[in-house]
Design an enzyme around this catalytic site. Structure first.
Site, PDB file in Angstrom:
ATOM      1  N   GLU A 248      -7.181  -6.166   6.422  1.00 49.69           N
ATOM      2  CA  GLU A 248      -6.705  -5.046   5.590  1.00 49.69           C
ATOM      3  C   GLU A 248      -5.175  -4.938   5.634  1.00 49.69           C
ATOM      4  O   GLU A 248      -4.598  -3.851   5.638  1.00 49.69           O
ATOM      5  CB  GLU A 248      -7.423  -3.750   5.969  1.00 49.69           C
ATOM      6  CG  GLU A 248      -8.905  -3.930   5.699  1.00 49.69           C
ATOM      7  CD  GLU A 248      -9.700  -2.678   5.488  1.00 49.69           C
ATOM      8  OE1 GLU A 248      -9.112  -1.642   5.163  1.00 49.69           O
ATOM      9  OE2 GLU A 248     -10.927  -2.764   5.618  1.00 49.69           O
TER      10      GLU A 248
ATOM     11  N   SER B 231       0.095  -6.752  10.300  1.00 46.04           N
ATOM     12  CA  SER B 231       1.079  -5.753  10.741  1.00 46.04           C
ATOM     13  C   SER B 231       2.341  -5.840   9.887  1.00 46.04           C
ATOM     14  O   SER B 231       2.983  -4.829   9.587  1.00 46.04           O
ATOM     15  CB  SER B 231       1.432  -5.980  12.211  1.00 46.04           C
ATOM     16  OG  SER B 231       0.273  -5.796  12.989  1.00 46.04           O
TER      17      SER B 231
HETATM   18  N1  CAA Z   1      -1.117   2.021  -3.101  1.00 44.42           N
HETATM   19  C1  CAA Z   1      -1.200   2.200  -4.437  1.00 44.42           C
HETATM   20  N2  CAA Z   1      -0.613   1.370  -5.326  1.00 44.42           N
HETATM   21  C2  CAA Z   1       0.093   0.330  -4.825  1.00 44.42           C
HETATM   22  C3  CAA Z   1       0.223   0.084  -3.452  1.00 44.42           C
HETATM   23  C4  CAA Z   1      -0.418   0.994  -2.574  1.00 44.42           C
HETATM   24  N3  CAA Z   1      -0.358   0.860  -1.249  1.00 44.42           N
HETATM   25  N4  CAA Z   1       0.957  -1.017  -3.266  1.00 44.42           N
HETATM   26  C5  CAA Z   1       1.294  -1.459  -4.487  1.00 44.42           C
HETATM   27  N5  CAA Z   1       0.782  -0.632  -5.427  1.00 44.42           N
HETATM   28  C6  CAA Z   1       0.961  -0.744  -6.875  1.00 44.42           C
HETATM   29  C7  CAA Z   1       2.418  -0.533  -7.244  1.00 44.42           C
HETATM   30  O1  CAA Z   1       2.713   0.821  -7.468  1.00 44.42           O
HETATM   31  C8  CAA Z   1       2.552  -1.362  -8.521  1.00 44.42           C
HETATM   32  O2  CAA Z   1       2.082  -0.629  -9.611  1.00 44.42           O
HETATM   33  P1  CAA Z   1       2.968  -0.519 -10.999  1.00 44.42           P
HETATM   34  O3  CAA Z   1       3.044  -1.890 -11.542  1.00 44.42           O
HETATM   35  O4  CAA Z   1       2.201   0.434 -11.838  1.00 44.42           O
HETATM   36  O5  CAA Z   1       4.314  -0.014 -10.580  1.00 44.42           O
HETATM   37  C9  CAA Z   1       1.566  -2.497  -8.284  1.00 44.42           C
HETATM   38  O6  CAA Z   1       0.641  -2.056  -7.304  1.00 44.42           O
HETATM   39  C10 CAA Z   1       2.240  -3.778  -7.815  1.00 44.42           C
HETATM   40  O7  CAA Z   1       3.103  -3.444  -6.774  1.00 44.42           O
HETATM   41  P2  CAA Z   1       4.079  -4.502  -6.118  1.00 44.42           P
HETATM   42  O8  CAA Z   1       4.703  -5.365  -7.172  1.00 44.42           O
HETATM   43  O9  CAA Z   1       4.986  -3.765  -5.196  1.00 44.42           O
HETATM   44  O10 CAA Z   1       3.074  -5.387  -5.298  1.00 44.42           O
HETATM   45  P3  CAA Z   1       3.403  -6.579  -4.317  1.00 44.42           P
HETATM   46  O11 CAA Z   1       3.004  -7.841  -4.941  1.00 44.42           O
HETATM   47  O12 CAA Z   1       4.800  -6.440  -3.797  1.00 44.42           O
HETATM   48  O13 CAA Z   1       2.354  -6.322  -3.139  1.00 44.42           O
HETATM   49  C11 CAA Z   1       1.572  -5.510  -1.063  1.00 44.42           C
HETATM   50  C12 CAA Z   1       2.309  -5.217  -2.385  1.00 44.42           C
HETATM   51  C13 CAA Z   1       1.658  -4.197  -0.343  1.00 44.42           C
HETATM   52  C14 CAA Z   1       2.233  -6.587  -0.233  1.00 44.42           C
HETATM   53  C15 CAA Z   1       0.121  -5.920  -1.392  1.00 44.42           C
HETATM   54  O14 CAA Z   1       0.030  -7.196  -1.944  1.00 44.42           O
HETATM   55  C16 CAA Z   1      -0.818  -5.834  -0.191  1.00 44.42           C
HETATM   56  O15 CAA Z   1      -1.195  -4.725   0.231  1.00 44.42           O
HETATM   57  N6  CAA Z   1      -1.239  -6.982   0.358  1.00 44.42           N
HETATM   58  C17 CAA Z   1      -2.193  -7.023   1.469  1.00 44.42           C
HETATM   59  C18 CAA Z   1      -3.580  -7.183   0.956  1.00 44.42           C
HETATM   60  C19 CAA Z   1      -4.593  -6.904   2.008  1.00 44.42           C
HETATM   61  O16 CAA Z   1      -4.557  -5.895   2.675  1.00 44.42           O
HETATM   62  N7  CAA Z   1      -5.572  -7.792   2.116  1.00 44.42           N
HETATM   63  C20 CAA Z   1      -6.689  -7.592   3.009  1.00 44.42           C
HETATM   64  C21 CAA Z   1      -7.987  -7.964   2.350  1.00 44.42           C
HETATM   65  S1  CAA Z   1      -9.300  -6.821   2.451  1.00 44.42           S
HETATM   66  C22 CAA Z   1      -9.933  -6.859   4.026  1.00 44.42           C
HETATM   67  O17 CAA Z   1      -9.359  -7.362   4.935  1.00 44.42           O
HETATM   68  C23 CAA Z   1     -11.242  -6.171   4.196  1.00 44.42           C
HETATM   69  C24 CAA Z   1     -12.040  -6.615   5.387  1.00 44.42           C
HETATM   70  O18 CAA Z   1     -12.730  -7.590   5.375  1.00 44.42           O
HETATM   71  C25 CAA Z   1     -12.049  -5.779   6.605  1.00 44.42           C
END
Ligand code: CAA
Length: 379
Positions: free
Chosen positions: A363, A366
């Protein structure tokens, strides 16, 4: 801010503690050793209401707040982090995502069975080349008018083989990047949908983690969650709450290891006295207790933000970042306090140490939590 737990909160906490001690503790070492999914225990968790805690009762949920969820997650995770990751994914990612953004038909169709534990769900975002960089989805969902055709591979999917309902994130329009991504409900058994071999993991070995392969999988359009192109926002917004669940899991792993270390330190004698009377051990216990209290406060803060409908992306990421670090540090120290006994399975702390590591990875690593926190700070 004062966190005063209500009678209901304390009752949920006690119910989760009793369940963990009576039903999860026996057999947890064997399930870890043999990578055995806790099938019976998850069924009981559904019957007790732990799989859809925050869902509206009209869809079969418990109608509880996020604080109750944090308290229950901590107690279950103290004993069995494999069972608690199933609980976390089902509650925070699958049920919450469906309830918040699904259509009424989708909610009526899936939520009662997901909350009762009749079925469980999986959340499918990660890919071989899209882990942290979640916008780089290679799995495609081509719009064919009344249905989508999905092709691609998903990696590291929790509940990979045991789930019946999969929320799959896929790219429909690559030119639009994250705005061209959709979230689709795929049911197990859909032609072309295959489950890869189970991963042989360091920790949370009782949970089943798989790759999933999609080859020309036809999914009706009514299985899309939200508007066309909403999939990335769906995933990000769902993960914000998922991080509160994993933060609480990390908190539970830490407090479980601490409780075992404290008990052991009072019993084990060295140089004529219980080792708890040696300052070297007292300092470790003091650090562990302080860090755990701080992690719990961050988890409760994030939960309180969510319950009060305040933005919780920052507080959830902070809770996960800090609690997962505390889980790792505390479990290492718990093994150290146990000495040689800590290195063998019967004393539980080596398993908790192995389980702790994943909380710094899934998820969002870090490093990803720091990205989420800093974007909020710099907004
Ligand atoms: N909450 C809501 N919206 C969000 C957000 C958040 N935390 N982070 C980004 N967004 C939105 C932005 O507002 C933006 O929207 P608009 O285009 O309307 O402005 C859009 O998403 C894109 O934002 P960014 O261009 O800033 O996105 P990014 O490419 O820079 O990525 C990131 C942001 C935070 C790095 C994201 O890619 C991320 O969270 N990555 C990690 C993914 C992850 O957690 N994977 C785990 C898999 S699931 C899992 O592990 C489950 C399990 O088995 C236990």
């Amino acid at each position: 801010m004062e966190f005063q737990l209500t009678e209901e909160h304390l009752a949920v906490q006690q119910a989760a503690r009793d369940f963990a001690q009576n039903e999860l503790l026996p057999g947890v070492i064997e399930r870890d050793e043999h990578q055995k999914f806790p099938t019976e225990q998850i069924k009981m968790m559904g019957e007790l209401g732990f799989l859809g805690m925050m869902v509206d009762p009209k869809y079969g949920g418990g109608g509880m707040d996020t604080v109750s969820y944090v308290l229950a997650m901590e107690e279950i995770s103290k004993v069995d982090a494999s069972a608690s990751v199933v609980m976390s994914v089902n509650n925070s990612l699958v049920c919450w995502g469906l309830e918040k953004y699904g259509s009424e038909e989708q909610k009526m169709k899936y939520l009662p069975r997901l909350t009762s534990g009749e079925i469980i769900g999986a959340f499918c975002l990660s890919e071989p080349e899209a882990g942290s960089d979640a916008t780089m989805q290679r799995t495609t969902a081509v719009d064919m008018g009344d249905h989508y055709v999905i092709n691609g591979t998903k990696n590291w999917i929790t509940n990979g083989s045991t789930a019946s309902v999969y929320l799959v994130i896929a790219q429909t329009n690559p030119e639009l990047r994250h705005k061209g991504i959709n979230a689709l409900i795929v049911e197990k058994g859909t032609p072309g949908f295959e489950i890869g071999p189970k991963e042989n993991k360091l920790g949370i070995r009782g949970s089943d983690t798989h790759s999933l392969m999609f080859t020309d999988v036809k999914v009706p359009k009514e299985n899309r969650i939200g508007e066309d192109g909403f999939g990335f926002k769906f995933a990000m917004s769902t993960l914000n709450g998922g991080r509160i669940g994993i933060a609480s899991q990390a908190l539970g792993i830490a407090s479980g290891a601490y409780e075992l270390a404290l008990k052991y330190a009072k019993e084990r004698k060295a140089f004529g006295v219980p080792i708890s009377q040696h300052q070297a051990i007292q300092f470790k216990l003091a650090d562990m207790a302080t860090n755990i209290d701080a992690a719990r406060l961050l988890c409760l803060q994030a939960a309180a933000d969510k319950d009060a409908h305040r933005d919780y992306s920052k507080s959830g990421a902070m809770a996960k970042l800090f609690a997962s670090k505390v889980a790792m540090e505390t479990t290492v120290e718990a093994v150290q306090i146990h000495g040689g006994y800590g290195f063998v399975k019967e004393y539980h702390v080596e398993r908790l140490m192995r389980d702790a590591k994943i909380t710094q990875i899934y998820e969002g690593t870090s490093e990803i939590q720091k990205i989420v926190i800093s974007r909020e700070i710099l907004k």
